[in-house]
Write an enzyme that holds these catalytic residues in place. Structure first.
Site, mmCIF file in Angstrom:
data_model
loop_
_atom_site.group_PDB
_atom_site.id
_atom_site.type_symbol
_atom_site.label_atom_id
_atom_site.label_comp_id
_atom_site.label_asym_id
_atom_site.label_seq_id
_atom_site.Cartn_x
_atom_site.Cartn_y
_atom_site.Cartn_z
ATOM 1 N N ASP A 164 -6.042 9.477 9.480
ATOM 2 C CA ASP A 164 -4.715 9.019 9.877
ATOM 3 C C ASP A 164 -4.334 9.512 11.266
ATOM 4 O O ASP A 164 -4.635 10.641 11.651
ATOM 5 C CB ASP A 164 -3.665 9.492 8.868
ATOM 6 C CG ASP A 164 -3.862 8.870 7.505
ATOM 7 O OD1 ASP A 164 -4.266 7.697 7.459
ATOM 8 O OD2 ASP A 164 -3.631 9.549 6.491
ATOM 9 N N GLU B 209 0.862 -1.171 0.000
ATOM 10 C CA GLU B 209 0.000 0.000 0.000
ATOM 11 C C GLU B 209 0.902 1.226 0.000
ATOM 12 O O GLU B 209 1.691 1.424 0.928
ATOM 13 C CB GLU B 209 -0.919 0.024 1.226
ATOM 14 C CG GLU B 209 -2.078 -0.944 1.138
ATOM 15 C CD GLU B 209 -3.023 -0.827 2.331
ATOM 16 O OE1 GLU B 209 -2.858 0.106 3.147
ATOM 17 O OE2 GLU B 209 -3.920 -1.674 2.449
#
EC number: 4.2.1.20
Length: 279
Positions: free
Chosen positions: A61, A50
Site C-alpha cells: 500500500d 472492496e
C-alpha cells in the site's frame, strides 16, 4: 457455487457495461463513519465493494492507504469489527458484493476456519490476500472456496506466461490486474498497454478482468473501462475521506459526502464510456 460476485458480473455483462469496484479502509476514520461510507457506496454507483482490513505493516500500500489503516487502527478497528461492518451492511443490502482485501497475517492470527465461518455469516463474498501466493493455496484459498467465498488473484505486468496459469489456478470471482508495478496510488499506466495485457489474460481465463492501481479521476476510469470488465478505484476514495479530516484524523467536514461525490462521478464516467463504445 454462484456468489454475489458471479451474479453481479453476469448482470453487468448483460447490460454491456463494466463494473466500478470501490475500495475503502474499514474503520477509517472510525467505525461509525466508515460504515456510513460503506452503505453510501452502492447508492453512489459502486457495483462491488472492496473492504480494506487495516494492518500495521501493509507492504503493497502507498502512503494514503497506509495512513488510512493507521487511522483505523488508532480508532480501535479490529478484524472482528471489519467483519461486523460487512454484517451490518448486509442488513440493508443483500446484492452488492463485498470483497475483503488485506494481508494473511491478520487472518492467520484470527484463525482461518473461524475467519471463514464468520466472513460467510457476515455476507462476505470474496477475498483478496495480497501476500499469499498460489503455492500456498492450501492455507486459505482452497478452504475459502469450500466455504463458498471467491478467492481473487492479482496479476501484474511482470506475470509472465509461465507464471500466469499458476496465478489463475483456483482463482474465482474476478482477476485483479495491477496495471503497474509498485504500491497503490502510483501514476496511472498507459491504457493501450493495459488493453493489451487484459486481452492476453483473457486468453487464459473466462473470469472478468478488473484493472486497478493508479486510477484516480473519472477520466482515467473511463479510459480503463474501455479495456476491462471492471475498474478498481481505491486511493482516490481514501484521499477524499482524508481531505475531510483534521490533523488528528477526526472529521472536520463530511467524509461520507466527499466519498459519495467522487464515486458518483466515477460511476457516471465508467458507465457512459462503455455505452458510447457499444453504440
Amino acid at each position: 457455487m454462484t456468489t454475489r460476485i458471479d451474479t453481479k458480473f453476469a448482470e453487468l455483462k448483460a447490460e454491456g457495461r463494466p463494473a466500478l469496484v470501490t475500495y475503502f479502509m474499514g474503520g477509517d476514520p472510525d467505525l461509525e463513519t466508515a460504515l456510513k461510507v460503506m452503505k453510501a457506496l452502492p447508492k453512489a454507483g459502486a457495483d462491488v465493494i472492496e473492504l480494506g482490513m487495516p494492518f500495521s505493516d501493509p507492504m503493497a500500500d502507498g502512503p494514503a492507504i497506509q495512513a488510512a489503516g493507521l487511522r483505523a487502527l488508532n480508532a480501535g478497528q479490529t478484524l472482528a469489527k471489519t467483519l461486523y461492518m460487512a454484517a451490518e451492511f448486509r442488513k440493508e443490502d443483500d446484492t452488492t458484493p463485498i470483497v475483503m482485501m488485506g494481508y494473511y497475517n491478520l487472518i492467520y492470527i484470527y484463525g482461518v476456519e473461524r475467519f471463514l465461518t464468520d466472513a460467510k455469516a457476515s455476507g462476505v463474498d470474496g477475498l483478496i490476500v495480497v501476500d499469499l501466493p498460489s503455492e500456498m493455496d492450501a492455507e486459505l484459498c482452497i478452504p475459502a472456496m469450500k466455504a463458498g467465498i471467491n478467492f481473487i488473484r492479482l496479476t501484474t505486468p511482470t506475470t509472465d506466461d509461465k507464471r500466469l496459469p499458476k496465478v489463475l489456478h483456483n482463482s474465482s470471482g474476478f482477476v485483479y490486474y495491477v496495471s503497474m508495478n509498485g504500491i497503490t496510488g502510483a501514476a496511472i499506466a498507459d491504457t493501450a498497454k493495459v488493453g493489451e495485457a487484459v486481452r492476453h489474460i483473457k486468453k487464459s481465463t473466462d473470469l472478468p478482468i478488473c484493472v486497478g492501481f493508479g486510477v484516480k479521476t473519472p477520466e482515467q476510469a473511463a479510459a480503463i473501462a474501455t479495456h476491462a470488465d471492471g475498474v478498481v478505484v481505491g486511493t482516490a476514495i481514501v484521499n477524499a475521506i482524508a481531505g475531510e479530516l483534521d490533523e488528528k484524523g477526526k472529521a472536520k467536514g463530511d467524509p461520507v459526502a466527499a466519498a459519495t461525490r467522487l464515486v458518483h462521478a466515477l460511476a457516471e464516467s465508467v458507465r457512459a464510456t462503455r455505452l458510447e463504445a457499444a453504440q
